[in-house]
Scaffold this active site. Structure first.
Site, PDB file in Angstrom:
ATOM      1  N   ASP A  25     -10.668  -2.925  14.950  1.00 27.59           N
ATOM      2  CA  ASP A  25     -10.208  -2.929  16.330  1.00 27.59           C
ATOM      3  C   ASP A  25      -8.690  -3.052  16.353  1.00 27.59           C
ATOM      4  O   ASP A  25      -8.079  -3.645  15.462  1.00 27.59           O
ATOM      5  CB  ASP A  25     -10.835  -4.105  17.082  1.00 27.59           C
ATOM      6  CG  ASP A  25     -10.660  -3.991  18.589  1.00 27.59           C
ATOM      7  OD1 ASP A  25     -10.376  -2.874  19.086  1.00 27.59           O
ATOM      8  OD2 ASP A  25     -10.800  -5.014  19.281  1.00 27.59           O
ATOM      9  N   LYS A  45       1.555  -1.393  13.450  1.00 27.51           N
ATOM     10  CA  LYS A  45       1.560   0.024  13.101  1.00 27.51           C
ATOM     11  C   LYS A  45       2.338   0.809  14.152  1.00 27.51           C
ATOM     12  O   LYS A  45       2.035   0.715  15.348  1.00 27.51           O
ATOM     13  CB  LYS A  45       0.122   0.550  12.996  1.00 27.51           C
ATOM     14  CG  LYS A  45      -0.760  -0.278  12.063  1.00 27.51           C
ATOM     15  CD  LYS A  45      -2.207   0.189  12.048  1.00 27.51           C
ATOM     16  CE  LYS A  45      -2.369   1.458  11.276  1.00 27.51           C
ATOM     17  NZ  LYS A  45      -3.806   1.788  11.061  1.00 27.51           N
ATOM     18  N   GLY A  94       0.824  -1.203   0.000  1.00 26.56           N
ATOM     19  CA  GLY A  94       0.000   0.000   0.000  1.00 26.56           C
ATOM     20  C   GLY A  94       0.859   1.253   0.000  1.00 26.56           C
ATOM     21  O   GLY A  94       2.090   1.208   0.114  1.00 26.56           O
ATOM     22  N   VAL A  95       0.206   2.387  -0.121  1.00 25.70           N
ATOM     23  CA  VAL A  95       0.888   3.678  -0.114  1.00 25.70           C
ATOM     24  C   VAL A  95       1.448   3.937   1.278  1.00 25.70           C
ATOM     25  O   VAL A  95       0.763   3.743   2.290  1.00 25.70           O
ATOM     26  CB  VAL A  95      -0.091   4.809  -0.510  1.00 25.70           C
ATOM     27  CG1 VAL A  95       0.609   6.163  -0.476  1.00 25.70           C
ATOM     28  CG2 VAL A  95      -0.685   4.538  -1.894  1.00 25.70           C
ATOM     29  N   ARG A  96       2.702   4.338   1.370  1.00 24.70           N
ATOM     30  CA  ARG A  96       3.316   4.635   2.660  1.00 24.70           C
ATOM     31  C   ARG A  96       2.561   5.766   3.360  1.00 24.70           C
ATOM     32  O   ARG A  96       2.237   6.789   2.755  1.00 24.70           O
ATOM     33  CB  ARG A  96       4.781   5.025   2.487  1.00 24.70           C
ATOM     34  CG  ARG A  96       5.659   3.910   1.919  1.00 24.70           C
ATOM     35  CD  ARG A  96       5.796   2.768   2.930  1.00 24.70           C
ATOM     36  NE  ARG A  96       6.831   1.829   2.541  1.00 24.70           N
ATOM     37  CZ  ARG A  96       6.620   0.700   1.891  1.00 24.70           C
ATOM     38  NH1 ARG A  96       5.374   0.384   1.529  1.00 24.70           N
ATOM     39  NH2 ARG A  96       7.608  -0.117   1.594  1.00 24.70           N
TER      40      ARG A  96
END
Length: 567
Positions: free
Chosen positions: A372, A337, A318-320
């Site tokens: 969540d 994350k 995905g896009v950073r």
């Protein structure tokens, strides 16, 4: 007085019992709140129950720190003896796995994470893998004796509330019709056809759920009856769900936690696991409100995966992100994350704000559209488990969070979240039908979040993911806010043409101002997607639509969002 590991262990367990009493009190009130249609109180109770755990852990740790045993307690060398004493105390309990997790929380509140071991706490559970049943009945069976009508009436008669049925006969007829559609002919004619239901009712938001299974000749199907309460009409059955994938969505990681009384949590989770074999027990514990136990089970699954696999951490596809850096293990369906040390110039927020917004989502009604998360501190992974490019990027963008300690990589702080396919990537290879369905659900996701008083902020496609069931879910929370805090404005008409051609707007823009008319160009670079979305959800581009939702929310209305397909 000599220090006593048993006395300290008993103190920790006593405080766990206090927490459990408070947890049960909030949970048991769900029935009355549903019967009295106290929807705002339901949301408040859900938040209070989530906050309860950390509040009780903090209070317990503080009391131990200030007790006469503090010197002994703060010496980590004494905790193996405290742990042994604690094991003896919890051996005969029906919530012993929760008691272990509580012990872990107390230990980590008092000691550094590098002091964690299976000698000082319960990295692995001390509970036996299989245990004899508790003798506390979890379920009740209803047998058809060849009559579906009689079977259905038994079920509804057993589950009466202090509010009338809106139309009992209509509901019976509807359930029978669904059974005819959802079960094979031979099962419907089986005189031993049995519906086995968990005795406790599952409550969440504005709904109540009877949860169980249909059993016939060694085959089974889920059986879930969602109940709704219209204040001026009474309680009614909204539908019957016998499809496993639809039941899985009801128990999704994107939903708020159920209020359900579970005398023996492990037995309830084991039963739910039979209904939903594709779900990990961590998700099921979390779904019924024991999110800290879910966190424990997740961590154990992670270390088991690392011990039995060879895949390496890589940057998530995905896009950073401009605020968060996201990495993943290909063989483990989770992303990790972390907050970057520096944000892109366009992001006018700080680290504390990001943390606060992620914790806001934890406590808010996620209506099936917010993933969540579990928050962790001080993960330690072998350096060899990181792809070199992944590690280099993490060390570059988050050097204060990702630390090299020889052959070990320390991740000081992160969130874990279910891995999904970013919506922008999904659309690149989607068929025409899949594209239409995804765009339709993308708009629904935005609207359902808004109905729950959540404005995503950055609504770009890259910030939404597609689940294995094809549902679109928002997962980037650094710009999230309450809908009622946003000022939705129409773009003023230009006084003369040159204003429209100028590079800067000809009108003032406040910090909370949002102009929905700008959404089409901002959200969709692909003109085909823009046109298709406009035909489905064009009202999202009108400030009046958003202001109307704000008024309803300010008036105290809790809008309906259903976690299943309605017929």
């Amino acid at each position: 007085m000599p220090y006593s590991p048993k006395r300290i262990a008993q103190n920790i367990l006593d405080q766990f019992d206090h927490y459990r009493d408070e947890f049960r009190s909030i949970t048991s009130g769900a029935r009355v709140r549903f019967e009295q249609a106290r929807w705002n109180d339901i949301q408040s109770a859900s938040t209070a129950r989530i906050n309860l755990y950390e509040d009780c852990v903090s209070s317990t740790a503080q009391n131990l720190h200030q007790s006469t045993d503090a010197e002994y307690i703060l010496d980590v060398r004494n905790w193996p003896d405290i742990r042994k004493a604690y094991i003896t105390l919890i051996d005969q309990r029906f919530d012993d796995e929760l008691a272990e997790t509580w012990f872990n929380s107390i230990f980590t509140s008092l000691h550094q994470h590098d002091q964690i071991s299976d000698e000082t706490m319960f990295v692995h559970s001390s509970r036996p893998a299989t245990r004899p049943p508790s003798r506390i009945p979890l379920t009740r069976g209803f047998i058809s004796d060849g009559s579906l009508d009689g079977l259905v009436r038994q079920i509804l008669d057993e589950h009466s509330f202090d509010a009338p049925w809106a139309n009992f006969e209509r509901d019976c007829k509807m359930i029978i019709e669904h059974l005819h559609k959802g079960l094979p002919d031979w099962a419907q004619k089986d005189r031993g056809l049995t519906v086995e239901l968990i005795q406790s009712v599952f409550y969440r938001n504005k709904g109540a759920y009877l949860v169980g299974r249909v059993i016939s000749q060694q085959e089974q199907w889920p059986f879930v009856l969602p109940l709704i309460h219209h204040e001026h009409e009474g309680i009614s059955v909204d539908t019957l769900i016998t499809d496993e994938s639809q039941v899985s969505i009801i128990f999704s990681f994107t939903r708020s936690y159920f209020m359900v009384e579970a005398a023996v949590p492990a037995e309830m989770v084991a039963f739910l696991k039979q209904l939903l074999p594709s779900k990990h027990i961590a998700e099921l514990y979390t779904a019924i409100g024991f999110y800290k136990q879910g966190k424990s089970e997740f961590y154990r699954a992670l270390i088991a995966h690392l011990a039995t696999s060879e895949d390496r951490f890589i940057m998530a596809p995905g896009v950073r992100g401009m605020v968060m850096s996201v990495f993943t293990l290909p063989g483990f369906n989770t992303v990790f994350k972390i907050i970057k040390d520096k944000f892109a110039p366009s992001k006018n927020i700080d680290r504390a704000t990001v943390i606060d917004r992620y914790r806001l989502v934890k406590r808010h009604d996620r209506v099936g559209r917010l993933a969540d998360t579990q928050e962790f501190a001080d993960f330690r992974f072998p350096r060899e488990r990181f792809d070199p490019e992944c590690l280099a990027e993490l060390l570059e963008v988050a050097a204060s969070t990702v630390i090299e300690e020889g052959d070990v990589i320390l991740v000081r702080h992160c969130w874990t979240e279910r891995r999904m396919t970013p919506l922008n990537i999904y659309l690149e290879s989607a068929s025409e039908t899949q594209t239409q369905e995804a765009l339709l659900d993308y708009g629904k996701a935005i609207k359902e979040l808004a109905a729950a008083n959540i404005f995503p902020g950055d609504m770009l496609l890259k910030n939404f993911g597609v689940t294995r069931h094809g549902r679109v879910v928002f997962y980037d929370y650094d710009e999230i806010s309450y809908l009622t805090e946003v000022n939705f404005r129409d773009i003023p008409e230009a006084m003369y043409p040159e204003q429209e051609m100028a590079s800067e707007p000809w009108y003032s823009v406040g910090p909370n101002d949002v102009f929905p008319e700008e959404f089409p160009v901002f959200l969709f670079a692909d003109i085909r997607h823009r046109k298709a979305f406009s035909s489905m959800h064009g009202n999202l581009f009108e400030a009046s639509y958003w202001r109307g939702l704000q008024e309803r929310i300010k008036d105290g209305q809790v809008l309906d969002v259903f976690p299943y397909k309605r017929n």
